[in-house]
Design an enzyme around this catalytic site. Structure first.
Site, short mmCIF file in Angstrom:
data_model
loop_
_atom_site.label_atom_id
_atom_site.label_comp_id
_atom_site.label_asym_id
_atom_site.label_seq_id
_atom_site.Cartn_x
_atom_site.Cartn_y
_atom_site.Cartn_z
CE1 TYR A 155 15.80 10.04 26.97
CE2 TYR A 155 17.77 11.17 27.76
CZ TYR A 155 16.97 10.73 26.71
OH TYR A 155 17.35 11.00 25.41
CE LYS A 159 18.10 7.56 25.29
NZ LYS A 159 17.68 6.76 24.11
P1 NAP Z 1 11.58 12.80 19.01
O1 NAP Z 1 11.71 13.94 18.06
O2 NAP Z 1 10.69 12.97 20.20
O3 NAP Z 1 11.16 11.50 18.19
C1 NAP Z 1 10.98 10.27 18.83
C2 NAP Z 1 10.06 9.41 18.02
O4 NAP Z 1 9.91 8.15 18.69
C3 NAP Z 1 8.66 10.02 17.87
O5 NAP Z 1 8.24 9.93 16.52
C4 NAP Z 1 7.82 9.12 18.77
O6 NAP Z 1 6.47 8.95 18.36
C5 NAP Z 1 8.54 7.80 18.65
N1 NAP Z 1 8.19 6.87 19.72
C6 NAP Z 1 7.99 7.15 21.04
N2 NAP Z 1 7.64 6.04 21.70
C7 NAP Z 1 7.61 5.03 20.80
C8 NAP Z 1 7.30 3.66 20.88
N3 NAP Z 1 6.94 3.09 22.04
N4 NAP Z 1 7.35 2.90 19.75
C9 NAP Z 1 7.70 3.47 18.57
N5 NAP Z 1 8.00 4.77 18.43
C10 NAP Z 1 7.96 5.55 19.53
O7 NAP Z 1 13.02 12.38 19.62
P2 NAP Z 1 14.52 12.62 19.07
O8 NAP Z 1 15.04 13.86 19.70
O9 NAP Z 1 14.56 12.45 17.61
O10 NAP Z 1 15.26 11.41 19.80
C11 NAP Z 1 15.50 10.17 19.16
C12 NAP Z 1 16.34 9.30 20.08
O11 NAP Z 1 17.55 9.98 20.42
C13 NAP Z 1 15.66 8.96 21.41
O12 NAP Z 1 16.01 7.66 21.82
C14 NAP Z 1 16.26 9.98 22.35
O13 NAP Z 1 16.20 9.55 23.70
C15 NAP Z 1 17.68 10.08 21.83
N6 NAP Z 1 18.37 11.31 22.18
C16 NAP Z 1 17.90 12.53 21.77
C17 NAP Z 1 18.60 13.69 22.12
C18 NAP Z 1 18.16 15.06 21.70
O14 NAP Z 1 18.78 16.05 22.16
N7 NAP Z 1 17.14 15.23 20.87
C19 NAP Z 1 19.77 13.60 22.90
C20 NAP Z 1 20.20 12.34 23.29
C21 NAP Z 1 19.51 11.21 22.92
P3 NAP Z 1 5.31 9.95 18.89
O15 NAP Z 1 5.57 11.23 18.23
O16 NAP Z 1 4.05 9.32 18.44
O17 NAP Z 1 5.48 10.00 20.39
#
Ligand code: NAP
Length: 255
Positions: A155, A159
């Protein structure tokens, strides 16, 4: 008059979490919004929950961003159904955490593919329209984990790759009226971090409390925090900013 009146924003992985929060913010500021996610019915359901400004539309589209043809089809559907494309947010993401010696090749490939190949596929499909119209805003989701995080070799590499990708987009696409930036969130309360809590055998409450304690502002982040930064970086107010990564992390990595 909203900052996004008449604009169309496409957000991947937006059926929930940061993506949905960002979709809500763009919609509130006047945009028509396309929610892309793996499962079309979840994407449609989320699109149906958006509060749109008069005249704006929302659509939910099933799309695995790893599949280049599907990404191209989804962008074309957005252009056909919403009348154009002005903003692309590459937000879809997954984690497959493990210490390096236990990490499988599949876990490495999947994480690289969703974050990096997914952003590449979607950006390639959108830039055709952006270049033609000499206008476009690209926002990529990086992470504080880009700076290194135990158990996240895949990851963090992906990133940091997103940051390099963003800088190169800034260089290549700037002359065509296109801005590309990234946001690197710290701990954001979503299903992704709730799943990490379960993996390390902590309650969601305790995990969030520990995350809040570890940064200077003493709270966790919420999707709205990322959405506010996204709405600025993809607006015309930020047209002199490109190739940058903005850390939105409560100061977590300052010390
Ligand atoms: P999340 O709640 O897990 O939501 C991610 C979404 O992306 C889910 O709806 C998932 O679908 C979808 N997804 C996964 N693989 C996919 C694909 N191949 N094609 C299309 N959609 C796909 O994550 P989040 O926390 O909102 O994170 C959003 C972004 O921010 C990500 O890039 C993550 O790495 C980044 N981020 C998050 C955090 C944090 O603390 N939350 C921190 C830093 C960065 P499914 O449910 O069907 O799997």
């Amino acid at each position: 008059m909203g900052r996004y009146d008449g604009r169309v924003a496409v957000i991947t992985g937006a059926a929930r979490g940061i993506g949905f929060g960002t979709a809500q913010r763009f919609a509130a500021e006047g945009a028509s919004v396309a929610i892309l996610d793996l499962d079309e019915s979840s994407a449609q359901e989320a699109a149906g929950r958006l509060e749109l400004v008069d005249g704006a539309k929302a659509v939910g589209i099933g799309c695995d961003v790893v599949d280049g043809a599907a990404a191209g089809d989804a962008v074309q559907r957005v252009v056909d159904e919403l009348g154009g494309i002005h903003v692309l947010v590459n937000n879809a993401g997954i984690t497959r955490d493990n210490l390096l010696f236990k990490m499988t090749e599949d876990d490495w490939d999947l994480v690289m593919n969703v974050h990096l190949k997914g952003a590449f596929n979607m950006t390639k499909a959108a830039q055709k329209h952006f270049v033609e119209q000499r206008y476009g805003k690209i926002l990529n989701l990086s992470s504080v984990s880009a700076l290194g995080n135990r158990g996240q070799a895949n990851y963090s590499a992906a990133k940091m790759g997103v940051q390099g990708f963003t800088r190169t987009l800034g260089i290549e696409l700037g002359p065509f009226g296109i801005n590309a930036n990234a946001i690197a969130p710290g701990f954001i309360a979503t299903e992704m971090t709730d799943a990490t809590a379960a993996r390390v055998k902590m309650s969601v409450e305790d995990f969030r409390a520990a995350a809040a304690e570890s940064n200077p502002v003493k709270r966790v982040g919420f999707p709205e925090d990322i959405a506010a930064a996204a709405a600025f970086l993809c607006s015309d107010e930020a047209s002199y900013i490109t190739g940058q990564t903005l850390y939105v992390d409560g100061g977590a990595k300052l010390g």
